[in-house]
Motif scaffolding. Structure first.
Motif, mmCIF file in Angstrom:
data_model
loop_
_atom_site.group_PDB
_atom_site.id
_atom_site.type_symbol
_atom_site.label_atom_id
_atom_site.label_comp_id
_atom_site.label_asym_id
_atom_site.label_seq_id
_atom_site.Cartn_x
_atom_site.Cartn_y
_atom_site.Cartn_z
ATOM 1 N N VAL A 52 8.997 -14.427 1.214
ATOM 2 C CA VAL A 52 9.684 -14.207 2.673
ATOM 3 C C VAL A 52 8.877 -12.826 2.890
ATOM 4 C CG1 VAL A 52 11.869 -14.272 1.681
ATOM 5 C CG2 VAL A 52 10.272 -12.284 0.842
ATOM 6 N N ARG A 53 9.645 -12.538 4.471
ATOM 7 C CA ARG A 53 8.593 -10.989 5.321
ATOM 8 C C ARG A 53 9.563 -10.882 6.204
ATOM 9 N NH1 ARG A 53 9.605 -13.109 9.138
ATOM 10 N NH2 ARG A 53 7.281 -11.836 10.241
ATOM 11 N N GLY A 54 9.035 -10.236 6.512
ATOM 12 C CA GLY A 54 10.186 -9.122 7.192
ATOM 13 C C GLY A 54 10.759 -7.722 6.823
ATOM 14 N N ALA A 55 10.512 -6.883 7.845
ATOM 15 C CA ALA A 55 11.032 -5.942 6.505
ATOM 16 C C ALA A 55 12.989 -5.974 5.882
ATOM 17 C CB ALA A 55 11.541 -4.121 7.113
ATOM 18 N N PRO A 56 13.711 -5.808 7.223
ATOM 19 C CA PRO A 56 13.983 -6.174 5.915
ATOM 20 C C PRO A 56 14.723 -7.736 5.521
ATOM 21 C CG PRO A 56 15.477 -5.522 8.662
ATOM 22 C CD PRO A 56 13.685 -6.495 7.954
ATOM 23 N N GLN A 89 5.306 -4.254 -4.451
ATOM 24 C CA GLN A 89 4.410 -6.026 -3.997
ATOM 25 C C GLN A 89 4.371 -5.217 -2.650
ATOM 26 O OE1 GLN A 89 3.932 -7.948 -5.973
ATOM 27 N NE2 GLN A 89 5.228 -6.405 -7.783
ATOM 28 N N ARG A 90 4.918 -4.944 -1.525
ATOM 29 C CA ARG A 90 4.382 -4.833 -0.117
ATOM 30 C C ARG A 90 4.604 -3.252 0.114
ATOM 31 N NH1 ARG A 90 5.011 -8.890 4.470
ATOM 32 N NH2 ARG A 90 2.856 -8.015 4.302
ATOM 33 N N PRO A 91 3.490 -2.713 0.906
ATOM 34 C CA PRO A 91 3.354 -0.857 1.166
ATOM 35 C C PRO A 91 3.804 -0.359 2.156
ATOM 36 C CG PRO A 91 1.045 -1.866 1.247
ATOM 37 C CD PRO A 91 2.260 -3.339 0.775
ATOM 38 N N ASN A 201 -0.039 -15.271 12.615
ATOM 39 C CA ASN A 201 0.569 -16.520 13.172
ATOM 40 C C ASN A 201 1.962 -16.213 13.120
ATOM 41 O OD1 ASN A 201 -1.362 -17.141 14.726
ATOM 42 N ND2 ASN A 201 -2.030 -18.476 13.475
ATOM 43 N N GLN A 202 2.570 -14.891 12.631
ATOM 44 C CA GLN A 202 3.841 -15.285 12.861
ATOM 45 C C GLN A 202 4.731 -15.549 14.185
ATOM 46 O OE1 GLN A 202 2.221 -12.874 11.257
ATOM 47 N NE2 GLN A 202 2.875 -11.955 9.836
ATOM 48 N N GLY A 203 4.108 -15.211 14.827
ATOM 49 C CA GLY A 203 4.501 -15.318 16.321
ATOM 50 C C GLY A 203 5.009 -16.947 16.739
ATOM 51 N N THR A 242 9.782 -2.686 14.169
ATOM 52 C CA THR A 242 9.090 -1.800 13.095
ATOM 53 C C THR A 242 9.379 -1.890 11.348
ATOM 54 O OG1 THR A 242 8.611 0.174 12.461
ATOM 55 C CG2 THR A 242 11.224 -0.811 13.741
ATOM 56 N N ASP A 243 8.189 -1.932 10.721
ATOM 57 C CA ASP A 243 8.486 -1.733 9.055
ATOM 58 C C ASP A 243 8.758 -0.382 8.616
ATOM 59 O OD1 ASP A 243 6.047 -4.168 10.219
ATOM 60 O OD2 ASP A 243 7.363 -4.493 7.987
ATOM 61 N N ARG A 244 8.589 0.468 9.849
ATOM 62 C CA ARG A 244 8.381 1.834 8.759
ATOM 63 C C ARG A 244 8.353 2.470 9.942
ATOM 64 N NH1 ARG A 244 7.230 4.663 3.492
ATOM 65 N NH2 ARG A 244 6.338 2.601 3.154
ATOM 66 N N ALA A 252 5.631 1.923 12.876
ATOM 67 C CA ALA A 252 4.814 0.991 12.621
ATOM 68 C C ALA A 252 4.873 -0.155 12.824
ATOM 69 C CB ALA A 252 4.464 1.593 10.754
ATOM 70 N N ASN A 253 3.855 -0.996 13.060
ATOM 71 C CA ASN A 253 5.009 -2.498 13.033
ATOM 72 C C ASN A 253 3.019 -3.351 13.047
ATOM 73 O OD1 ASN A 253 6.857 -4.509 13.450
ATOM 74 N ND2 ASN A 253 6.073 -5.309 15.281
ATOM 75 N N LYS A 254 3.383 -4.974 13.145
ATOM 76 C CA LYS A 254 2.517 -5.806 13.061
ATOM 77 C C LYS A 254 1.343 -5.834 13.342
ATOM 78 C CE LYS A 254 2.420 -8.426 10.514
ATOM 79 N NZ LYS A 254 1.706 -8.197 9.672
ATOM 80 N N ILE A 255 0.027 -5.953 13.424
ATOM 81 C CA ILE A 255 -0.980 -5.146 13.338
ATOM 82 C C ILE A 255 -0.727 -5.323 14.854
ATOM 83 C CG2 ILE A 255 -2.749 -7.281 12.868
ATOM 84 C CD1 ILE A 255 -3.759 -3.829 13.377
#
Ligand code: MRU
Length: 377
Positions: A52-56, A89-91, A201-203, A242-244, A252-255
């Motif tokens: 699972v990934r993505g902030a929410p 687990q993820r910062p 490669n999330q896109g 955004t992640d934060r 802050a979002n994906k590189i």
């Protein structure tokens, strides 16, 4: 949103009423695998290894991960220990901390014997609220797309997005994609430029997959193509997630997001960020205080995909022994962000507007209208 025509969420309680099912996103788009999380350790591993990934969605998974811990022990100490464990687990994505704080704040005042049932109730509420919040983000963002469409004489609105801030990154609708899905359902012609989003490669693997299943016109591009397309008038608007987000509106979002924002700025293209207000970290006054996750170099050195015979394989793309760096997120300063699309409306990321937004969020919480599902029904 739909997978093979069937409305699907990214996380749900198993029919046993205890364990939790998720879609394993490391296997998409080639395999649709549902993984059953039985323990807090399973939930932690799913977050860390990005099943699972993505902030929410990370936040929702952590909430259920805490529920799983309470079966053994629902004391204050157990809540604190499990929350700390899940939180580390993820910062970068602050929704992880946010969801655990919401859970802890709800559970700790209750008698220990009531906490387990209450925890499952609260985790379900976090999921339901996320769906409603994302729906609202979509309705506010829809108005921005509609205004652009009005000037295009029936030509599609070209939207560039980075990474996956789609329904797979949330529980449903997505943040950046919610305005796109709403516009498409209203019959507004849209076309999405999907950044592939190396290294994971999330896109390519997730956003393009989502759009395909919703029949939204889209084209996959390499990460370096966006600037060129913008220079040639082929992008009308960028929308990312955004992640934060810091209290000053830095995001802050994906590189790679920052480079897209710079290119958009240079070409006078509006650059919007879709986010639930739970993604705002009011304790940070600058985006440069946001911790940036460093991930394994293997993600840069290797690529996973499907072979012609349908099997999957991971291949090394460099000479053996090459070293790689893998910062997973970057910060886009607020000055490059046209607007933040939140569940409360669209705001410019300036000090006054951010302060007003914070006030709205606090007011909603105080009136307990933060349970948006109840408010909407
Ligand atoms: O590393 P990931 O895949 O978890 O990163 C996801 C993103 O950067 C998303 O844009 C962000 O979490 C917003 S999700 C609505």
């Amino acid at each position: 949103m739909r997978l093979n025509g069937k409305p699907t969420l990214t996380i749900w309680l198993n029919e046993d009423g205890k364990t939790v099912d998720i879609i394993d996103q490391t296997k998409l788009p080639h395999q649709l695998v549902v993984e059953n999380l039985k323990t807090t350790e399973d939930a932690a591993r799913a977050i860390k290894d990005m099943l699972v990934r993505g902030a929410p969605l990370i936040g929702a998974t952590a909430a259920y991960g805490l529920c799983l811990a309470l079966h053994e022990d629902a004391s204050d100490e157990s809540i604190i220990e499990a929350s700390d464990y899940l939180n580390k687990q993820r910062p970068t994505a602050v929704n992880l901390r946010w969801a655990l704080e919401v859970m802890g704040g709800h559970l700790k005042p209750l008698p220990v014997e009531q906490r387990l049932e209450a925890a499952y109730g609260k985790a379900a509420e976090i999921v339901k609220d996320d769906i409603e919040v994302n729906r609202r983000i979509g309705l506010h963002g829809l108005e921005i797309i509609r205004k652009i469409a009005d000037k295009k004489n029936g030509e599609p609105v070209n939207i560039l997005t980075h990474c996956n801030a789609g329904w797979l990154a949330t529980t449903d609708w997505g943040t950046a994609t919610s305005p796109i899905y709403h516009a498409h359902r209203e019959g507004i012609p849209v076309h999405v430029w999907v950044d592939e989003t190396r290294p994971r490669n999330q896109g390519a693997a997730l956003t393009a997959y989502e759009l395909l299943h919703e029949n939204v016109p889209h084209t996959l591009i390499v990460d370096n193509a966006g600037g060129h397309l913008m220079q040639h008038g082929k992008v009308d608007i960028c929308i990312v997630g955004t992640d934060r987000t810091a209290a000053n509106g830095d995001v802050a979002n994906k590189i790679g997001t920052y480079l897209k924002a710079l290119a958009a700025h240079d070409n006078n293209i509006p650059f919007y960020v879709g986010l639930p207000t739970s993604t705002i970290d009011w304790t940070l006054n600058s985006g440069f205080d946001i911790p940036i996750e460093e991930r394994s170099e293997d993600e840069v050195l290797k690529v996973w995909g499907a072979l012609d015979d349908g099997s999957n394989a991971e291949v090394l793309i460099t000479a053996p022994g090459v070293k790689a760096a893998n910062p997973a997120f970057d910060v886009t300063p607020a000055k490059y962000v046209t607007g933040l699309i939140t569940e409360y409306g669209v705001i410019e990321p300036n000090e006054t507007a951010m302060a007003k937004l914070k006030h709205k969020q606090q007011e909603a919480r105080a009136n307990d209208t933060n349970n948006l599902v109840n408010e909407a029904s």
